[in-house]
Write a protein that holds these residues in place. Sequence first.
Motif, mmCIF file in Angstrom:
data_model
loop_
_atom_site.group_PDB
_atom_site.id
_atom_site.type_symbol
_atom_site.label_atom_id
_atom_site.label_comp_id
_atom_site.label_asym_id
_atom_site.label_seq_id
_atom_site.Cartn_x
_atom_site.Cartn_y
_atom_site.Cartn_z
ATOM 1 N N ALA A 172 -14.932 -2.728 15.596
ATOM 2 C CA ALA A 172 -13.631 -2.461 16.160
ATOM 3 C C ALA A 172 -13.607 -1.851 17.471
ATOM 4 N N ALA A 173 -14.470 -0.318 18.232
ATOM 5 C CA ALA A 173 -14.468 -0.601 18.990
ATOM 6 C C ALA A 173 -15.130 -1.434 19.833
ATOM 7 N N ALA A 174 -16.024 -2.219 19.352
ATOM 8 C CA ALA A 174 -16.260 -3.568 20.657
ATOM 9 C C ALA A 174 -15.534 -4.202 20.526
ATOM 10 N N ALA A 175 -14.412 -4.589 20.417
ATOM 11 C CA ALA A 175 -13.658 -5.836 20.330
ATOM 12 C C ALA A 175 -12.702 -5.412 21.682
ATOM 13 N N LYS A 176 -12.370 -6.924 22.516
ATOM 14 C CA LYS A 176 -12.090 -6.977 23.749
ATOM 15 C C LYS A 176 -10.292 -6.802 23.844
ATOM 16 N N VAL A 177 -9.470 -6.754 22.335
ATOM 17 C CA VAL A 177 -7.902 -5.689 22.673
ATOM 18 C C VAL A 177 -8.054 -4.372 21.532
ATOM 19 N N ALA A 178 -7.642 -3.673 22.091
ATOM 20 C CA ALA A 178 -7.055 -2.739 21.544
ATOM 21 C C ALA A 178 -7.245 -2.063 20.257
ATOM 22 N N THR A 179 -8.232 -1.730 20.065
ATOM 23 C CA THR A 179 -7.916 -1.158 17.861
ATOM 24 C C THR A 179 -7.947 0.536 17.714
ATOM 25 N N ASN A 180 -8.275 0.117 16.407
ATOM 26 C CA ASN A 180 -7.712 2.034 16.402
ATOM 27 C C ASN A 180 -8.607 1.584 14.602
ATOM 28 N N VAL A 181 -8.970 2.673 14.165
ATOM 29 C CA VAL A 181 -9.289 2.953 13.097
ATOM 30 C C VAL A 181 -8.923 4.480 12.695
ATOM 31 N N VAL A 182 -7.719 4.663 11.357
ATOM 32 C CA VAL A 182 -8.011 5.943 11.213
ATOM 33 C C VAL A 182 -8.393 6.234 9.617
ATOM 34 N N ARG A 183 -8.512 7.464 9.525
ATOM 35 C CA ARG A 183 -9.440 7.690 8.455
ATOM 36 C C ARG A 183 -9.211 8.952 7.815
ATOM 37 N N TYR A 184 -8.051 8.997 6.038
ATOM 38 C CA TYR A 184 -7.694 9.445 5.489
ATOM 39 C C TYR A 184 -8.421 10.407 4.775
ATOM 40 N N PRO A 185 -8.743 12.187 4.355
ATOM 41 C CA PRO A 185 -9.932 12.106 3.816
ATOM 42 C C PRO A 185 -9.007 11.876 2.310
ATOM 43 N N GLY A 186 -10.306 11.689 1.750
ATOM 44 C CA GLY A 186 -9.027 11.907 0.264
ATOM 45 C C GLY A 186 -8.126 11.084 -0.215
ATOM 46 N N ALA A 187 -7.677 9.894 0.512
ATOM 47 C CA ALA A 187 -6.938 9.276 -0.659
ATOM 48 C C ALA A 187 -7.185 7.971 -0.767
ATOM 49 N N ASN A 188 -6.955 7.285 -1.867
ATOM 50 C CA ASN A 188 -6.994 6.831 -2.790
ATOM 51 C C ASN A 188 -7.589 5.103 -1.342
ATOM 52 N N HIS A 189 -7.400 3.626 -2.630
ATOM 53 C CA HIS A 189 -7.543 2.543 -1.441
ATOM 54 C C HIS A 189 -5.744 2.572 -1.578
ATOM 55 N N ARG A 190 -5.156 2.778 -1.805
ATOM 56 C CA ARG A 190 -4.125 2.646 -2.369
ATOM 57 C C ARG A 190 -2.902 3.149 -2.024
ATOM 58 N N PHE A 191 -2.794 4.510 -1.065
ATOM 59 C CA PHE A 191 -2.269 5.885 -0.453
ATOM 60 C C PHE A 191 -1.401 6.157 -1.390
ATOM 61 N N ASP A 192 -0.995 5.499 -2.728
ATOM 62 C CA ASP A 192 -0.381 6.466 -4.042
ATOM 63 C C ASP A 192 -0.399 7.492 -4.652
ATOM 64 N N ALA A 193 -1.450 7.849 -4.207
ATOM 65 C CA ALA A 193 -1.824 9.235 -4.900
ATOM 66 C C ALA A 193 -1.475 10.652 -3.687
ATOM 67 N N ASP A 194 -0.852 9.893 -2.130
ATOM 68 C CA ASP A 194 -0.963 10.871 -1.402
ATOM 69 C C ASP A 194 0.264 10.280 -0.355
ATOM 70 N N PRO A 195 1.670 11.025 -1.173
ATOM 71 C CA PRO A 195 3.277 10.574 -0.629
ATOM 72 C C PRO A 195 2.454 10.776 1.083
ATOM 73 N N GLY A 196 1.779 11.679 1.034
ATOM 74 C CA GLY A 196 2.065 12.357 2.881
ATOM 75 C C GLY A 196 1.766 11.600 4.194
ATOM 76 N N ALA A 197 0.146 11.379 2.995
ATOM 77 C CA ALA A 197 -1.113 9.777 4.328
ATOM 78 C C ALA A 197 0.139 8.263 4.137
ATOM 79 N N ALA A 198 0.801 7.966 2.757
ATOM 80 C CA ALA A 198 1.743 6.963 3.287
ATOM 81 C C ALA A 198 2.505 7.159 4.037
ATOM 82 N N GLN A 199 3.434 8.042 4.166
ATOM 83 C CA GLN A 199 4.545 8.224 5.046
ATOM 84 C C GLN A 199 3.648 8.379 6.528
ATOM 85 N N GLU A 200 2.638 8.868 6.910
ATOM 86 C CA GLU A 200 1.923 8.976 7.856
ATOM 87 C C GLU A 200 1.674 7.422 8.354
ATOM 88 N N ALA A 201 0.840 6.646 7.399
ATOM 89 C CA ALA A 201 0.561 5.359 7.605
ATOM 90 C C ALA A 201 1.912 4.357 7.754
#
Length: 214
Positions: A172-201
Amino acid sequence: MHEAMTSTTTVDYQRTDGATLRLTFAEPERALRGGLIVLHEGHGVTDGVLLLVTSLAGEGWLTVTPHLEPDAELTQQDLLDATDITLEWLVDRGVDADLRGVVGFDLGGTAALVVASHRKLGAAVSVGGQAVAELPRLLEIAGRVTSPWLGMYGDAGDAAGEAEVERLRDAAAAAKVATNVVRYPGANHRFDADPGAAQEAWQRTLDWFDAHLR
């Protein structure tokens, strides 16, 4: 999230060429900041999708989700056509081009990245599922995004997942527009197992639209 539940309305929107698309939307109670399209996941317009639509409307966005065929084999063109019709609807409702964004969760997160790499929107956000089979495709399109794109991914707590998300960030960093990729360690793909990650997302999503749709 906004406490007061805004009500949703469902319409069958007809384009000039006669094509129709069912849309469900919620309007903000205060001044309109812009328009957001929510791309739903594989099960159609669920209660979770409706909650997202009303929550975003509560933050001041005219928020709309197109009804895509649940569990159907949606082609990329089907997705872009549905998005284009929904964008037309937003224009009809008085939303300027640079104040339109797209957001998707799970499968919709992949859909949002596809749209971000084929259309020039004000901003796009993906809260993505971790699907290894999809990653080569995501890597191909992430470097071509034409809309400012934020991607948030759980790594499912393993090294392979971690490496994948980092590869996506590099692409994504190669794109000509602003991009940001954020990784949530241990979060499952639905984010429902980690309310903290979900709230921050959720907060990062709002901040991204605040920053780019103005």
